[in-house]
Design a protein around this motif. Structure first.
Motif, mmCIF file in Angstrom:
data_model
loop_
_atom_site.group_PDB
_atom_site.id
_atom_site.type_symbol
_atom_site.label_atom_id
_atom_site.label_comp_id
_atom_site.label_asym_id
_atom_site.label_seq_id
_atom_site.Cartn_x
_atom_site.Cartn_y
_atom_site.Cartn_z
ATOM 1 N N HIS A 160 0.885 -1.235 -0.111
ATOM 2 C CA HIS A 160 0.068 -0.107 -0.082
ATOM 3 C C HIS A 160 0.751 1.145 -0.111
ATOM 4 C CE1 HIS A 160 -2.126 3.240 2.003
ATOM 5 N NE2 HIS A 160 -3.171 2.833 1.061
ATOM 6 N N TRP A 161 1.844 1.202 0.945
ATOM 7 C CA TRP A 161 2.670 2.456 0.900
ATOM 8 C C TRP A 161 3.685 2.689 -0.151
ATOM 9 C CZ3 TRP A 161 0.077 5.890 3.660
ATOM 10 C CH2 TRP A 161 -0.712 5.560 4.735
ATOM 11 N N VAL A 162 4.108 1.492 -0.595
ATOM 12 C CA VAL A 162 5.165 1.745 -1.663
ATOM 13 C C VAL A 162 4.261 2.083 -2.946
ATOM 14 C CG1 VAL A 162 6.468 0.360 -3.410
ATOM 15 C CG2 VAL A 162 6.725 0.045 -1.043
ATOM 16 N N ASN A 163 3.194 1.671 -2.933
ATOM 17 C CA ASN A 163 2.248 2.048 -4.072
ATOM 18 C C ASN A 163 1.765 3.396 -4.185
ATOM 19 O OD1 ASN A 163 1.065 0.932 -6.560
ATOM 20 N ND2 ASN A 163 -1.000 1.075 -5.404
ATOM 21 N N ALA A 164 1.661 3.883 -2.960
ATOM 22 C CA ALA A 164 1.118 5.195 -2.854
ATOM 23 C C ALA A 164 2.509 6.122 -3.196
ATOM 24 C CB ALA A 164 0.824 5.520 -1.485
ATOM 25 N N LEU A 165 3.784 5.680 -2.679
ATOM 26 C CA LEU A 165 4.980 6.404 -3.072
ATOM 27 C C LEU A 165 5.199 6.626 -4.449
ATOM 28 C CD1 LEU A 165 7.178 8.143 -1.871
ATOM 29 C CD2 LEU A 165 8.440 6.011 -2.021
ATOM 30 N N ALA A 166 4.897 5.377 -5.184
ATOM 31 C CA ALA A 166 5.052 5.291 -6.371
ATOM 32 C C ALA A 166 4.080 6.141 -7.479
ATOM 33 C CB ALA A 166 4.929 3.772 -6.911
ATOM 34 N N THR B 218 2.617 8.851 -6.268
ATOM 35 C CA THR B 218 2.720 10.200 -6.147
ATOM 36 C C THR B 218 4.138 10.559 -7.197
ATOM 37 O OG1 THR B 218 2.331 10.004 -3.954
ATOM 38 C CG2 THR B 218 3.595 12.019 -4.610
ATOM 39 N N VAL B 219 5.176 9.780 -7.076
ATOM 40 C CA VAL B 219 6.346 10.113 -8.204
ATOM 41 C C VAL B 219 5.727 10.173 -9.557
ATOM 42 C CG1 VAL B 219 8.444 9.263 -8.856
ATOM 43 C CG2 VAL B 219 7.939 9.075 -6.564
ATOM 44 N N LEU B 220 4.948 9.096 -9.994
ATOM 45 C CA LEU B 220 4.565 8.885 -11.182
ATOM 46 C C LEU B 220 3.695 10.276 -11.566
ATOM 47 C CD1 LEU B 220 3.699 5.137 -11.358
ATOM 48 C CD2 LEU B 220 5.282 6.200 -12.758
ATOM 49 N N GLY C 256 7.244 3.573 -12.341
ATOM 50 C CA GLY C 256 6.514 2.649 -12.968
ATOM 51 C C GLY C 256 6.701 1.431 -13.092
ATOM 52 N N TYR C 257 7.778 0.882 -13.261
ATOM 53 C CA TYR C 257 8.451 -0.345 -12.941
ATOM 54 C C TYR C 257 8.030 -0.849 -11.670
ATOM 55 C CZ TYR C 257 10.823 -1.787 -17.157
ATOM 56 O OH TYR C 257 11.159 -2.007 -18.480
ATOM 57 N N ILE C 258 8.141 0.092 -10.627
ATOM 58 C CA ILE C 258 7.813 -0.336 -9.166
ATOM 59 C C ILE C 258 6.442 -0.634 -8.939
ATOM 60 C CG2 ILE C 258 7.925 0.320 -6.730
ATOM 61 C CD1 ILE C 258 10.560 1.635 -7.328
ATOM 62 N N LEU C 259 5.508 0.374 -9.757
ATOM 63 C CA LEU C 259 4.263 0.088 -9.709
ATOM 64 C C LEU C 259 3.709 -1.085 -10.289
ATOM 65 C CD1 LEU C 259 1.224 2.198 -9.239
ATOM 66 C CD2 LEU C 259 1.398 1.846 -11.871
ATOM 67 N N ALA C 260 4.173 -1.454 -11.410
ATOM 68 C CA ALA C 260 3.894 -2.606 -12.150
ATOM 69 C C ALA C 260 4.282 -3.907 -11.399
ATOM 70 C CB ALA C 260 4.350 -2.623 -13.520
ATOM 71 N N ILE D 45 -7.410 9.528 -5.325
ATOM 72 C CA ILE D 45 -6.566 9.889 -4.289
ATOM 73 C C ILE D 45 -6.945 11.029 -3.391
ATOM 74 C CG2 ILE D 45 -4.356 10.646 -3.400
ATOM 75 C CD1 ILE D 45 -3.284 9.507 -5.859
ATOM 76 N N ILE D 46 -7.467 12.136 -3.722
ATOM 77 C CA ILE D 46 -8.475 13.142 -3.123
ATOM 78 C C ILE D 46 -9.189 12.333 -2.220
ATOM 79 C CG2 ILE D 46 -9.585 15.183 -3.073
ATOM 80 C CD1 ILE D 46 -8.057 15.686 -5.860
ATOM 81 N N MET D 47 -10.078 11.681 -2.732
ATOM 82 C CA MET D 47 -11.401 11.013 -2.103
ATOM 83 C C MET D 47 -10.859 10.132 -1.134
ATOM 84 S SD MET D 47 -14.422 10.843 -4.876
ATOM 85 C CE MET D 47 -13.430 9.833 -6.178
#
Lengths: 360, 237
Positions: B25-31, B33-35, B70-74, B198-200
């Motif tokens: 969850h948190w890695v995805n959130a960070l990815a 954001t960066v993306l 993108g790679y991290i997300l995928a 994300i806002i919601m």
């Protein structure tokens, strides 16, 4: 027996030395090694030239104009002679019924063996009446000629994708060749116009190897359309560095920085302009200081603006693009969220003030 | 809520989100954001930098960050799918909203009413509440799938026709959309869909933490769901 290319060339006063130059230049353009030069020469000398019918639908003749400006002088003479011997209404000597008769003659004589080159496309609306050739809709001529051909070359963006006459709202329903003819191999050579050397090289390849060059998913010869303008652009270092032209008359424009922010379509356009260039390798649009307009891509007229990086989304208004639409949506959601926060706070405050019996 | 409610909190806490899910969850959130940030600056680059081109690689670094994230997300997403098979029952929920379950839809309606201030109290869930699941599944999961596919299609254009990215993604996705520009436009639009999500998501998570009957934000940190009352839960699973 039909003449060979070489015989045609010699008859036109071209020296053997010039002929060999043409062969080596073409081999290079096709990405082939030196070993293929004699093969090309041999094919040119021995194989009967391929008869080509060159039909014109809805188009502006820029493909023909480009073609006759092929950099090495031989190409135009050779290929042009070959074409004009059969049918190309722009450059052949015959006219009227005499010209139209040549089509029938070619179809009969070379049934199943000729290449059909199509410049432009047929309009389908109004029974095809928006493009009349010799008193009949172009659509009839095209389907008739396609029926007996060996393969089709779609010259230019008109034949490949529709180009300007198929731009929205496309009142004549101009339709690219591959959406009308389904049962023949079609090679697309898009561009408005395509590069002359690309056109002659494609014909030479077909003659030499008696097959189509390797095509990509969209039917374009890989050797010329496998990379984007951007991938081979000489201004690419400025892109990677983050140096962009911000307006047409700024210092960056004079220094030749990347035209990305000015809407250059190089990053989304597959063509060989940045390697082969135009007019005997003199220049190409980006080198002249104007961004690529993406003329060899599907529907480029409707993928404006030519001067903005982000593509317009006309469904959301004239000036809309993905970021404007998205930012508006995010602002709406953000505002709604803020309003909801306020309402929630009020609700909580009221609950706290309410008598105890109201709560769980 | 009140001190009284705290006293009623007798139901045991439930371990909902296993460690790999929380890390994802948190890695995805960070990815994401960066993306979003780098993606925006790829579409609308920063002002021109002065000096020689050879002294700078700004756009290059922005693009690198985008591709790396993108790679991290995928890869993270693939792992998340894997974990849906091997993890606990809550790990599967995100991918399988019970769209044919009438009771679940009445839960959606109830939560919608709760957000429209039309009902006094939300339902109580160990897993995701139905409305949250509906949004997460369709906006985030399918949004992510869309972004991974279109993202690799655009990336494959740079790696070239021989690359696996081109073969697997660009070769069919680019013609499917028409041409490269259309893929760019859609990639942008869905970024904004995810930003809206994300806002919601952030707002609702905090609001639920404060106003609903179960813990929310802390659950995604500790993994444990705690409850503010001891009545029975309304989960469908």
């Amino acid at each position: 027996m039909t003449e060979t290319f070489y015989e045609v060339m010699r008859r036109q006063g071209i020296t053997r030395r010039s002929f060999m130059k043409y062969c080596s230049l073409t081999a290079t353009a096709l990405g082939l090694g030196p070993a293929f030069v004699p093969k090309i020469a041999h094919a040119m000398e021995t194989k009967p030239r391929i008869p080509i019918l060159w039909l014109h639908g809805l188009e502006c003749t820029c493909c023909s104009e480009s073609f006759i400006r092929s950099a090495h002088p031989l190409a135009k003479d050779v290929i042009l002679s070959m074409v004009s011997l059969d049918y190309d209404d722009t450059i052949m000597a015959a006219a009227g019924h005499q010209a139209e008769a040549i089509i029938e003659e070619t179809i009969e004589k070379y049934n199943g063996n000729y290449i059909l080159a199509v410049e432009g496309n047929p309009p389908l609306n109004q029974d095809g009446m928006s493009c009349i050739i010799g008193g009949k809709p172009f659509l009839d001529q095209l389907t008739h000629a396609a029926e007996h051909c060996k393969a089709i070359i779609s010259w230019g963006s008109c034949a490949s994708y529709g180009c300007v006459q198929a731009a929205a709202p496309n009142p004549t329903q101009a339709t690219p060749v591959h959406k009308v003819i389904h049962n023949k191999p079609i090679i697309k050579v898009p561009g408005c116009p395509p590069i002359a050397e690309v056109m002659t090289a494609v014909v030479t390849y077909i003659l030499t190897f008696e097959r189509m060059p390797e095509l990509d998913q969209q039917g374009r010869p890989k050797m010329f359309y496998s990379q984007r303008i951007h991938d081979k652009c000489y201004r690419r270092p400025h892109f990677d560095a983050g140096q962009f032209v911000e307006s047409w008359d700024d210092e960056a424009a004079r220094k030749g920085y990347c035209l990305y922010k000015m809407g250059c379509k190089g990053p989304t356009t597959y063509n060989a302009c940045s390697t082969i260039r135009w007019n005997e390798g003199t220049s190409f649009p980006i080198q002249a200081g104007h961004g690529c307009i993406g003329c060899s891509e599907d529907g480029f007229w409707d993928k404006g603006s030519w001067y903005a990086r982000l593509t317009d989304i006309p469904q959301f208004g004239v000036e809309a693009n993905a970021d404007k639409v998205g930012a508006t949506a995010a602002a709406v959601v953000g505002t709604a969220t803020a309003a909801h926060i306020a309402a929630s706070a009020v609700k909580r405050a009221m609950q706290k003030d309410a008598p105890k019996g109201d709560q769980e | 809520m009140t001190i009284q409610d705290t006293a009623y909190r007798s139901e045991p806490a439930v371990y909902v989100y296993e460690a790999p899910i929380r890390i994802w969850h948190w890695v995805n959130a960070l990815a994401i954001t960066v993306l979003c940030v780098t993606g925006y600056f790829i579409g609308s680059p920063l002002p021109t930098v002065a000096g020689e081109a050879s002294d700078h690689f700004l756009m290059g670094y922005i693009r690198f960050a985008h591709f790396a994230a993108g790679y991290i997300l995928a890869i993270g997403f693939l792992f998340r799918i894997y974990w849906a098979f091997v993890g606990n029952e809550h790990a599967r929920q995100l991918f399988l909203p019970p769209l044919l379950n009438r009771h679940w839809w009445s839960g959606v309606l109830h939560e919608a009413k709760w957000y429209a201030f039309l009902t006094k109290e939300p339902l109580k869930y160990v897993g995701h509440n139905p409305l949250a699941l509906l949004f997460m599944h369709f906006m985030l999961v399918w949004g992510t799938v869309f972004m991974i596919f279109t993202g690799f299609a655009l990336y494959g254009e740079g790696t070239g026709m021989g690359s696996w990215q081109y073969q697997w993604f660009s070769s069919w996705i680019i013609p499917l959309f028409g041409q490269s520009q259309d893929v760019h436009t859609w990639h942008h639009l869905i970024m904004w869909v995810i930003i809206c999500f994300i806002i919601m998501h952030v707002y609702v998570a905090i609001r639920e933490d404060i106003m609903s009957r179960q813990s929310m934000v802390s659950t995604m940190i500790s993994g444990w769901r705690t409850f503010k009352d001891n009545r029975k839960t309304d989960d469908d699973i």
